[in-house]
Design a protein around this motif. Structure first.
Motif, PDB file in Angstrom:
ATOM      1  N   VAL A 164      16.342   0.777 -15.218  1.00 36.67           N
ATOM      2  CA  VAL A 164      15.416   1.374 -16.191  1.00 36.67           C
ATOM      3  C   VAL A 164      16.177   2.463 -16.937  1.00 36.67           C
ATOM      4  N   PHE A 165      16.267   2.314 -18.242  1.00 43.37           N
ATOM      5  CA  PHE A 165      16.920   3.344 -19.050  1.00 43.37           C
ATOM      6  C   PHE A 165      15.886   4.256 -19.693  1.00 43.37           C
ATOM      7  N   THR A 166      14.856   3.669 -20.281  1.00 46.73           N
ATOM      8  CA  THR A 166      13.836   4.490 -20.938  1.00 46.73           C
ATOM      9  C   THR A 166      12.433   4.041 -20.546  1.00 46.73           C
ATOM     10  N   PRO A 167      11.718   4.872 -19.786  1.00 51.13           N
ATOM     11  CA  PRO A 167      10.297   4.623 -19.552  1.00 51.13           C
ATOM     12  C   PRO A 167       9.521   5.243 -20.728  1.00 51.13           C
ATOM     13  N   LEU A 168       8.620   4.468 -21.298  1.00 50.33           N
ATOM     14  CA  LEU A 168       7.921   4.906 -22.516  1.00 50.33           C
ATOM     15  C   LEU A 168       6.422   4.696 -22.325  1.00 50.33           C
ATOM     16  N   ILE A 169       5.648   5.760 -22.432  1.00 49.50           N
ATOM     17  CA  ILE A 169       4.192   5.573 -22.371  1.00 49.50           C
ATOM     18  C   ILE A 169       3.656   5.376 -23.782  1.00 49.50           C
ATOM     19  N   VAL A 170       2.622   4.555 -23.882  1.00 47.03           N
ATOM     20  CA  VAL A 170       1.965   4.288 -25.167  1.00 47.03           C
ATOM     21  C   VAL A 170       0.461   4.320 -24.920  1.00 47.03           C
ATOM     22  N   GLY A 171      -0.260   4.948 -25.817  1.00 46.98           N
ATOM     23  CA  GLY A 171      -1.713   4.992 -25.651  1.00 46.98           C
ATOM     24  C   GLY A 171      -2.382   5.584 -26.876  1.00 46.98           C
ATOM     25  N   HIS A 172      -3.693   5.693 -26.782  1.00 45.39           N
ATOM     26  CA  HIS A 172      -4.451   6.305 -27.877  1.00 45.39           C
ATOM     27  C   HIS A 172      -4.358   7.822 -27.734  1.00 45.39           C
ATOM     28  N   PRO A 173      -3.816   8.507 -28.715  1.00 43.22           N
ATOM     29  CA  PRO A 173      -3.606   9.952 -28.571  1.00 43.22           C
ATOM     30  C   PRO A 173      -4.934  10.713 -28.549  1.00 43.22           C
ATOM     31  N   ALA A 174      -5.027  11.691 -27.642  1.00 42.31           N
ATOM     32  CA  ALA A 174      -6.227  12.533 -27.575  1.00 42.31           C
ATOM     33  C   ALA A 174      -6.272  13.456 -28.781  1.00 42.31           C
ATOM     34  N   PHE A 202       2.589  10.418 -16.142  1.00 43.44           N
ATOM     35  CA  PHE A 202       2.387   9.501 -17.266  1.00 43.44           C
ATOM     36  C   PHE A 202       1.142   9.843 -18.092  1.00 43.44           C
ATOM     37  N   TYR A 203       0.542  10.991 -17.807  1.00 43.79           N
ATOM     38  CA  TYR A 203      -0.570  11.517 -18.622  1.00 43.79           C
ATOM     39  C   TYR A 203      -1.737  10.540 -18.745  1.00 43.79           C
ATOM     40  N   GLY A 204      -1.875   9.625 -17.803  1.00 44.13           N
ATOM     41  CA  GLY A 204      -2.997   8.687 -17.849  1.00 44.13           C
ATOM     42  C   GLY A 204      -2.923   7.702 -19.003  1.00 44.13           C
ATOM     43  N   ALA A 205      -1.735   7.510 -19.562  1.00 40.69           N
ATOM     44  CA  ALA A 205      -1.580   6.580 -20.702  1.00 40.69           C
ATOM     45  C   ALA A 205      -1.939   5.162 -20.269  1.00 40.69           C
ATOM     46  N   GLY A 206      -2.453   4.394 -21.208  1.00 40.90           N
ATOM     47  CA  GLY A 206      -2.888   3.036 -20.893  1.00 40.90           C
ATOM     48  C   GLY A 206      -1.740   2.084 -20.612  1.00 40.90           C
ATOM     49  N   THR A 207      -0.574   2.379 -21.177  1.00 41.44           N
ATOM     50  CA  THR A 207       0.541   1.433 -21.084  1.00 41.44           C
ATOM     51  C   THR A 207       1.836   2.164 -20.767  1.00 41.44           C
ATOM     52  N   SER A 233       3.033   7.831 -28.377  1.00 43.32           N
ATOM     53  CA  SER A 233       4.019   7.390 -27.386  1.00 43.32           C
ATOM     54  C   SER A 233       4.861   8.574 -26.965  1.00 43.32           C
ATOM     55  N   CYS A 234       5.480   8.438 -25.805  1.00 42.31           N
ATOM     56  CA  CYS A 234       6.370   9.508 -25.326  1.00 42.31           C
ATOM     57  C   CYS A 234       7.324   8.937 -24.283  1.00 42.31           C
ATOM     58  N   PRO A 235       8.626   9.218 -24.416  1.00 42.30           N
ATOM     59  CA  PRO A 235       9.541   8.829 -23.345  1.00 42.30           C
ATOM     60  C   PRO A 235       9.282   9.726 -22.142  1.00 42.30           C
ATOM     61  N   ILE A 236       9.321   9.153 -20.949  1.00 43.64           N
ATOM     62  CA  ILE A 236       9.112   9.955 -19.729  1.00 43.64           C
ATOM     63  C   ILE A 236      10.375   9.879 -18.881  1.00 43.64           C
ATOM     64  N   GLY A 237      11.369  10.653 -19.315  1.00 42.46           N
ATOM     65  CA  GLY A 237      12.658  10.660 -18.632  1.00 42.46           C
ATOM     66  C   GLY A 237      12.558  11.121 -17.182  1.00 42.46           C
ATOM     67  N   LEU A 238      11.579  11.981 -16.912  1.00 43.46           N
ATOM     68  CA  LEU A 238      11.428  12.505 -15.544  1.00 43.46           C
ATOM     69  C   LEU A 238      11.150  11.403 -14.528  1.00 43.46           C
ATOM     70  N   SER A 239      10.618  10.281 -14.970  1.00 44.86           N
ATOM     71  CA  SER A 239      10.237   9.211 -14.042  1.00 44.86           C
ATOM     72  C   SER A 239      11.384   8.246 -13.755  1.00 44.86           C
TER      73      SER A 239
END
Ligand SMILES: Cc1cc2nc3c(=O)[nH]c(=O)nc-3n(C[C@H](O)[C@H](O)[C@H](O)COP(=O)(O)O)c2cc1C
Length: 96
Positions: free
Chosen positions: A69-79, A2-7, A42-48
């Motif tokens: 769960v159909f779509t896990p989606l991470i959201v955060g402040h982009p680096a 999940f790349y350390g995303a906040g949400t 944001s990014c969908p994380i289908g692998l999870s």
């Protein structure tokens, strides 16, 4: 993963719902566009998905019976804001 995303937002649907995959994909894209508009990445994380749908993980997360769960989606402040990547040429398979 999940790349350390906040949400992490999990888009759920009842497993037997008609057009569930399409409905969730459309909702997910709206969510991603809204996140972008708010300056978030944001990014969908289908692998999870397989992991998140394990009965013990669903129970731990409080996912109601009958939902998947159909779509896990991470959201955060982009680096960083990456440059757009190249696109494959559109293939039109049928035209009349
Ligand atoms: C359904 C779906 C699932 C994805 N799952 C993952 C994933 O598990 N891990 C990941 O790093 N990126 C995942 N991505 C993001 C893609 O790898 C890619 O970065 C994204 O679609 C943007 O592609 P583009 O850079 O060509 O525009 C997923 C994308 C989609 C559409």
């Amino acid at each position: 993963m999940f790349y350390g995303a906040g949400t992490l937002i999990l888009l759920l649907a009842t497993s037997d719902a008609q057009s569930a995959a399409e409905d969730v994909a459309l909702a997910g894209q709206n969510l991603m566009l809204a996140a972008c508009d708010a300056g978030l990445g944001s990014c969908p994380i289908g692998l999870s998905r397989a992991y998140l749908n394990l009965p013990e993980v669903k129970a731990e997360l409080g996912i109601p019976t009958g939902y998947a769960v159909f779509t896990p989606l991470i959201v955060g402040h982009p680096a960083q804001i990456p440059e757009p990547t190249s696109r494959k040429e559109t293939q039109i398979l049928f035209w009349r």
